[in-house]
Design a protein around this motif. Structure first.
Motif: not given
Length: 360
Positions: A157-167, A255-261, A281-283, A331-338
């Motif tokens: 089976t394929a199971i994508h890795n997870g992330v400790a989500t920021n609520k 550092e990632i949070s303080n970036s655009d991409l 992180l919304g990036v 760009y803000d909509r892409i951030r939200q969708a990510a």
């Protein structure tokens, strides 16, 4: 209550947890929080007698358990081979082997001659596939590659890795007086991470005019060949490209949070955990179609995907950077969708998928 063991290798040579160990420790934490009887076992062993004896003692103990679920997240092939073979001693055990990488990744991506060590891992990997009863792959792309190139009889089976989500949805980065955009890349900076291509991209974009881009590169190591080329690109960047050494996950996330991409145009990546972490992180991420995590992306909707093998790779990436500069509210909509995509990959959901597969 059935006992659950999670096997991984936490090497003392590395300052921070590597991919398989990070996944294993997150699964362990989630299982403990859900009230499961679970133990995390470090399979990292040295030539010291004490380490080997402790390892052998655990294996012997496991043989005498009537029933156990064993999740194997150890890299290499010696430990996985040993525990996959355990199914013949204790058929009642449910042993699930997760493939986090491939033995010949560098050869696949760079068309180079495999080393003796890589060939040994290839043999070991084939033996694991022959012995294992249940195998988890971290992407469908990886699963299809294995099924196409290796004989395999196990349940898969394929199971994508997870992330400790920021609520809470992160606030966007505030650009400084220069109004420059900022990109980040990180990871084990071998050739397959396309470090050089990323640095060339930023230099080419800045030479072509328009809004300036900064690039910060974080990673534990760069080989000699890469370091010489990268230093030349840094010297020619007018201070726009900076290389940093290893930093903790916590600092990297800041550092990632303080970036655009976040840029991850890997030549080969079975998953790439940093991408889903950046999305959390919304990036937005610029990702190679070769990475397993690209299966979670929808181009220009929650991130950006490029063909790493394209003859026009730099032009394609430059076009994406230019489009980001003019996106505005889009760009803000892409951030939200990510961010919303990352929320669906929380460790609780991923752990349930592992348990469901183990009991199937």
């Amino acid at each position: 209550m059935e006992k659950i063991f999670i096997l991984t290798s936490i090497s003392k040579r590395h300052k921070y947890l590597l991919g398989p160990a990070l996944v294993a420790t997150e699964l362990f934490g989630e299982l403990r929080r859900s009230g499961k009887s679970c133990s995390l076992v470090d399979t990292y062993s040295t030539i010291k007698f004490g380490s080997f004896a402790k390892y052998a003692l655990f294996f012997t103990k496991l043989v005498f358990y009537k029933r156990a679920t064993v999740f194997v997240h150890a890299p290499g092939f010696i430990s996985p081979l040993l525990f996959c073979a355990l199914r013949y001693i204790r058929p009642s055990h449910s042993i699930i082997y997760t493939v986090h990488g491939l033995p010949l990744e560098e050869s696949i991506s760079n068309n180079c001659k495999p080393s003796l060590s890589a060939r040994a891992q290839e043999v070991g990997f084939r033996l694991i596939l022959a012995l294992a009863k249940k195998i988890v792959f971290v992407s469908n792309r990886q699963l299809h590659h294995i099924e196409k190139n290796y004989p395999i009889n196990a349940m898969t089976t394929a199971i994508h890795n997870g992330v400790a989500t920021n609520k809470h949805f992160p606030t966007p980065r505030q650009r400084g007086p220069s109004n420059a955009f900022r990109a980040v890349m990180a990871g084990g900076l071998s050739a397959r991470k396309s470090t050089i291509e990323t640095a060339e991209l930023i230099n080419a974009k800045n030479r072509n005019g328009g809004r300036a881009w900064d690039l910060d590169i974080y990673g534990p190591e760069i080989d000699r060949h890469l370091s010489q080329k990268l230093l030349e690109l840094i010297d020619n960047s007018n201070g726009k490209i900076r290389y940093h050494g290893p930093i903790s996950q916590e600092k990297l996330h800041k550092e990632i949070s303080n970036s655009d991409l976040y840029i991850a145009i890997s030549k080969w990546d079975t998953f790439n955990l940093a991408v889903i972490q950046a999305m959390n992180l919304g990036v937005p991420c610029l990702c190679s179609h070769q990475a397993g995590v690209s299966e979670l992306l929808n181009h220009s909707k929650n991130g950006f995907i490029v063909d790493i093998n394209s003859a026009s790779l730099l032009e394609d990436c430059t076009e994406i950077l230019e489009s980001i500069e003019g996106l505005g509210e889009a760009y803000d909509r892409i951030r939200q969708a990510a961010y919303e995509t990352a929320l669906q990959q929380d460790w609780s959901s991923v752990t349930k998928k592992y348990l469901k597969f183990a009991s199937s």
